[in-house]
Design an enzyme around this catalytic site. Structure first.
Site, PDB file in Angstrom:
ATOM      1  N   THR A   1       0.852  -1.195   0.072  1.00 31.10           N
ATOM      2  CA  THR A   1      -0.106   0.133  -0.027  1.00 31.10           C
ATOM      3  C   THR A   1       0.977   1.304   0.060  1.00 31.10           C
ATOM      4  OG1 THR A   1      -1.628  -1.223   1.273  1.00 31.10           O
ATOM      5  CG2 THR A   1      -1.772   1.244   1.485  1.00 31.10           C
TER       6      THR A   1
ATOM      7  N   THR B   1       0.205   0.395   6.467  1.00 30.19           N
ATOM      8  CA  THR B   1       0.367  -0.829   5.389  1.00 30.19           C
ATOM      9  C   THR B   1       0.375  -2.086   6.008  1.00 30.19           C
ATOM     10  OG1 THR B   1       2.797  -0.504   5.285  1.00 30.19           O
ATOM     11  CG2 THR B   1       1.516   0.703   3.751  1.00 30.19           C
TER      12      THR B   1
ATOM     13  N   LEU C   1      -1.127  -6.205   6.755  1.00 31.53           N
ATOM     14  CA  LEU C   1      -2.270  -6.948   6.752  1.00 31.53           C
ATOM     15  C   LEU C   1      -3.706  -6.180   7.272  1.00 31.53           C
ATOM     16  CD1 LEU C   1      -3.753  -9.744   6.463  1.00 31.53           C
ATOM     17  CD2 LEU C   1      -2.918 -10.392   8.799  1.00 31.53           C
TER      18      LEU C   1
ATOM     19  N   ARG D   1     -13.525  -7.939  -1.329  1.00 35.39           N
ATOM     20  CA  ARG D   1     -12.832  -7.943   0.002  1.00 35.39           C
ATOM     21  C   ARG D   1     -12.289  -6.466   0.231  1.00 35.39           C
ATOM     22  NH1 ARG D   1      -7.557  -6.127   1.516  1.00 35.39           N
ATOM     23  NH2 ARG D   1      -6.872  -6.960   3.648  1.00 35.39           N
TER      24      ARG D   1
ATOM     25  N   GLY E   1      -9.948  -3.785   2.639  1.00 36.36           N
ATOM     26  CA  GLY E   1      -8.900  -3.782   3.560  1.00 36.36           C
ATOM     27  C   GLY E   1      -9.191  -2.458   4.295  1.00 36.36           C
ATOM     28  N   ASP E   2      -7.962  -2.201   5.035  1.00 35.14           N
ATOM     29  CA  ASP E   2      -7.913  -1.008   5.986  1.00 35.14           C
ATOM     30  C   ASP E   2      -7.781   0.378   5.391  1.00 35.14           C
ATOM     31  OD1 ASP E   2      -5.430  -1.929   5.135  1.00 35.14           O
ATOM     32  OD2 ASP E   2      -4.525  -0.468   6.760  1.00 35.14           O
TER      33      ASP E   2
HETATM   34  N1  ASP Z   1      -3.253  -3.093   3.714  1.00 32.87           N
HETATM   35  C1  ASP Z   1      -3.593  -3.252   2.609  1.00 32.87           C
HETATM   36  C2  ASP Z   1      -4.633  -4.125   2.498  1.00 32.87           C
HETATM   37  O1  ASP Z   1      -4.738  -4.989   3.714  1.00 32.87           O
HETATM   38  C3  ASP Z   1      -2.544  -4.229   1.898  1.00 32.87           C
HETATM   39  C4  ASP Z   1      -0.936  -4.099   2.376  1.00 32.87           C
HETATM   40  O2  ASP Z   1      -0.559  -2.937   2.509  1.00 32.87           O
HETATM   41  O3  ASP Z   1      -0.414  -5.088   2.386  1.00 32.87           O
HETATM   42  O4  ASP Z   1      -5.674  -4.049   1.916  1.00 32.87           O
END
Ligand code: ASP
Length: 313
Positions: A166, A217, A219, A194, A196-197
């Protein structure tokens, strides 16, 4: 004047600083910096060139927050537009809403005059397909759209390899105004739809002139469950130093259950222009640039290790 970004923001940070130097706002600077990352086909985690979802569709998430007004705009699962950060800004400025998703976000983008484009590059398609070939029989791959149990393939395909990334940008102008922006193609091979955050204010992005800003950035499910970006800013409000606030927000993640344990990274800025970044993985860096600097500098993130043994990142 300062700009702080995740390390992949290096391609846009000087342009973002030029915007501030030329009298642009922190919002203008964040948008300009992120647009360059979105247009970088070498970055397979943001905009063009992003690794697609399980069905081969590039779905983008982005958000922007104005620390002066506490207004924000965001888009989620947006397909076919190169600059979700600019569409997120339009959501903030033109609608009485914060977040638009999917077909509604695409309709709004068209209404605002954004041009559609192809986001799936040949390279990203090859990476996507190669991974699917390793994980599933040819017959399943040939009819993925019609597959009755995509869930099992999401789990298998995403195992044991980092598949995310990200871009984060935080900017503070000479007037003290702060803005935070985030853009991503999310987790590669994700289940369609899906989110994400990154487009969720409070999870992956938060800015408040009175205290500071933070963005994440890693999970995304972790930052969603712990409200990570907002936590950093709330800890600043409670009087913690920037380093203590970031550490505390990282430590909050340790209580999460499997499978919501993986890599997490935060960039943070306080109202006095102090910056820091945090990670639960070694050797992670971030970049920053002040108005006095000719070039951005890359610095190590503060390591806050936790029990992050999960392979789903
Ligand atoms: N945070 C992002 C998500 O979960 C992806 C990442 O930064 O790895 O969509």
């Amino acid at each position: 004047m300062i700009i702080v970004a995740s390390s992949n923001g290096k391609v846009g940070i000087s342009a973002a600083m030029a915007v501030l130097r030329n009298g642009g706002s922190a919002i203008d600077a964040v948008e300009a910096g992120i647009r360059l990352v979105e247009s970088n086909p070498q970055d397979d985690t943001v905009g063009i060139g992003g690794i697609p979802n399980l069905l081969g569709q590039v779905e983008l998430d982005a958000s922007i927050m104005d620390g002066r007004t506490l207004a924000a705009g965001a888009v989620a699962t947006l397909r076919g537009y190169e600059h979700p950060i600019s569409i997120a800004r339009k959501v903030m400025e033109e609608l009485p809403h914060v977040l638009l998703a999917g077909s509604g976000a695409e309709r709004f983008a068209a209404e605002m005059g954004f041009q559609r484009g192809e986001l799936l590059t040949e390279k990203a398609r090859e990476v996507w397909e190669e991974r699917l070939r390793q994980a599933m029989p040819e017959a399943v791959l040939a009819n993925l759209e019609g597959e009755p149990d995509l869930r099992q393939w999401v789990k298998r395909v995403r195992e044991s390899r980092r598949s995310g990334g990200t871009v984060n940008f935080l900017a503070q102008g000479a007037d003290g105004d702060i803005c935070a922006g985030v853009s991503t193609s999310g987790q590669g091979w994700k289940y369609p739809g899906r989110v994400g955050d990154s487009p969720l204010i409070g999870a992956g992005n938060y800015a408040d002139n009175r205290y500071g800003a933070a963005a994440c950035t890693g999970l995304g499910e972790m930052a969603i469950l712990a409200g990570t970006a907002r936590s950093v800013v709330l800890y600043l409000k409670m009087g913690l130093s920037l380093e203590e606030a970031g550490r505390q927000a990282m430590e909050d993640l340790h209580a999460l259950p499997a499978p919501y344990l993986g890599e997490m990274n935060i960039v943070a800025l306080d109202r006095d222009g102090r910056h820091a970044a945090f990670s639960n993985r070694e050797d992670r860096t971030y970049v920053y640039m002040t108005g006095e600097m000719d070039e951005p500098e890359e610095l190590p993130r503060v390591l806050v290790p936790g029990d992050t043994t999960a392979d789903l990142e």
